[in-house]
Design a protein around this motif. Structure first.
Motif, PDB file in Angstrom:
ATOM      1  N   ALA A 131     117.519  40.522  33.259  1.00  0.00           N
ATOM      2  CA  ALA A 131     118.863  41.377  32.924  1.00  0.00           C
ATOM      3  C   ALA A 131     119.976  40.369  32.821  1.00  0.00           C
ATOM      4  N   LYS A 132     119.988  38.975  33.729  1.00  0.00           N
ATOM      5  CA  LYS A 132     120.921  37.934  33.541  1.00  0.00           C
ATOM      6  C   LYS A 132     120.939  37.614  32.032  1.00  0.00           C
ATOM      7  N   ASN A 133     119.741  37.174  31.694  1.00  0.00           N
ATOM      8  CA  ASN A 133     119.598  36.650  30.084  1.00  0.00           C
ATOM      9  C   ASN A 133     119.973  37.617  29.096  1.00  0.00           C
ATOM     10  N   ARG A 134     119.752  38.830  29.102  1.00  0.00           N
ATOM     11  CA  ARG A 134     120.376  39.858  28.308  1.00  0.00           C
ATOM     12  C   ARG A 134     121.750  39.735  28.419  1.00  0.00           C
ATOM     13  N   GLN A 135     122.486  39.686  29.412  1.00  0.00           N
ATOM     14  CA  GLN A 135     123.813  39.721  29.875  1.00  0.00           C
ATOM     15  C   GLN A 135     124.422  38.406  29.101  1.00  0.00           C
TER      16      GLN A 135
END
Length: 430
Positions: free
Chosen positions: A184-188
């Motif tokens: 999720a952090k990488n997507r963000q």
């Protein structure tokens, strides 16, 4: 009289012989009996030796659960000697919690089971009971015989394995959550990078529009200024008005076409399709031509027909624009005088490879492997997103991008899948 005595003598003789015979037989019987007793004693000793030395506890109880016999393994298991145990109820050696659920007599529900035994040094051991009821000749139950097996170590291992499994499951759940959080952090982060890249591209677009509009705006400005002078000198007539209108509309249409070109260029493709690599490169060159000319950059591009690739044409043009922008900035940063970019298109297997070679001085070999990393830049005011987005876009088309030093410059190679027989059916369905 003589005959009488002879008869008596004969009877006595027979009697002596008969008694002697049975005395002899009795002695033989007694001898055999003694031999049998000796053999039984030896057999009993052997049995006792075997029973006493086996690992399991062998026991016998009466009908009330009182211990009548246990072998030596009992002392090894509980620490209680045989004299301390025989005559006591088996329940005395069980954990209190176990006894609460058991009647005063050892009934049928204890024939098989798992219990906790308290040892002499007050330790708890887990044991398995196996018992068989004993019956008298009248069919009445007289007690039990059976065995006890120490399973403490096995149970502890099972508990350790269970605890290990629970720990691994917990760890897996934790790792899964951490992975989801990181994804999720990488997507963000990717969304932020894409947004920043779009903002940077928008800045380039506005700058390019400014370059494209500068010349027509200058011509419109000169035409408008000429109207006042024509009015003063009486030159305004229908012919003048027609010329002024025609020339102004030409410039306005050119500016409007520029806007449409940029709108098409920056409109993302939602689905993959077949496209001409050469045309996509031409689209990028047409948009960036004014900036290239203003910086004295000569572009050599041999148009080689309709080499059809499969992917996103507008995004491919944006990639080309990113590489041209990177070359322009390198020329300016390194203060190169004769500025030149050469573009070629070749085929390799199932890929079309477009190579962009400049003479802008190349890249430090120690930094060459990092040029596609996000936020990595060697320019004072660079964002470090152009080449990173280039890599993301090309890989999203199942292609690849590489950078290498070539002569006194750098070569960027874009490899994208070309349209093959396997792709054609999907294109038709689309």
């Amino acid at each position: 009289m003589i005959i009488f005595y002879s008869s008596i003598t004969l009877i006595i003789g027979f009697t002596i012989v008969f008694i002697s015979h049975y005395i002899f037989k009795g002695s033989e019987l007694m001898k055999k009996l003694k031999n049998s007793e000796e053999e039984y004693r030896k057999l009993a000793e052997k049995y006792e030796a075997v029973v006493s030395n086996i690992r399991e506890v062998i026991f016998q109880l009466d009908a009330d659960g009182v211990i009548l016999y246990v072998n030596n393994s009992w002392e090894k298991l509980t620490g209680f000697g045989l004299q301390e145990s025989i005559g006591k109820n088996i329940l005395n050696f069980l954990l209190d919690e176990e006894v609460k659920g058991i009647n005063s007599k050892v009934d049928a529900k204890m024939l098989n089971g798992e219990f906790y035994i308290i040892t002499k040094d007050m330790k708890t051991k887990i044991v398995e009971f196996t018992m068989l009821p004993l019956f008298t000749t009248k069919g009445e139950m007289s007690g039990y015989s059976g065995s006890i097996n120490d399973v403490t170590e096995r149970k502890q291992q099972e508990l350790l394995i269970k605890a290990g499994k629970q720990y691994l499951e917990s760890l897996n759940r934790t790792l899964e959550k951490r992975i989801k959080d990181e994804v999720a952090k990488n997507r963000q982060k990717d969304h932020i990078l894409i947004q920043q890249s779009r903002l940077a591209a928008m800045g380039e677009m506005i700058a390019s529009i400014g370059h494209q509009w500068r010349q027509p705006l200058n011509r419109l400005s000169l035409s408008i200024q000429d109207v006042r002078e024509a009015l003063e000198f009486g030159e305004i007539n229908d012919q003048y008005i027609d010329g002024f209108t025609r020339e102004s509309m030409i410039q306005i249409k050119h500016m409007s076409r520029t806007i449409n070109d940029f709108r098409k260029f920056y409109r993302p493709n939602k689905q993959k399709c077949s496209f001409s690599v050469s045309e996509s490169i031409e689209d990028a060159l047409s948009i960036f031509s004014s900036s290239l000319k203003n910086h004295g950059i000569q572009v050599e591009f041999e148009y080689r027909g309709q080499q059809m690739a499969y992917g996103f044409p507008n995004e491919y043009s944006q990639v080309v624009l990113n590489i041209l922008t990177n070359a322009r900035d390198a020329f300016v940063h390194n203060d190169i005088s004769n500025r030149k970019v050469t573009i070629t298109i070749d085929e390799s297997g199932d890929n079309l490879i477009a190579a962009f070679t400049d003479n802008a001085g190349g890249i430090d070999p120690l930094l060459l492997s990092k040029v596609f990393d996000p936020y990595f830049t060697t320019r004072p005011h660079g964002t470090g997103l152009g080449l990173y987005m280039t890599k993301m876009i090309i890989e999203n088309m199942n292609g690849s991008v590489t950078a290498e030093n070539k002569g006194n410059g750098t070569r960027f190679s874009l490899a994208v899948p070309k349209v093959t027989a396997e792709i054609v059916p999907s294109l038709v369905s689309v």
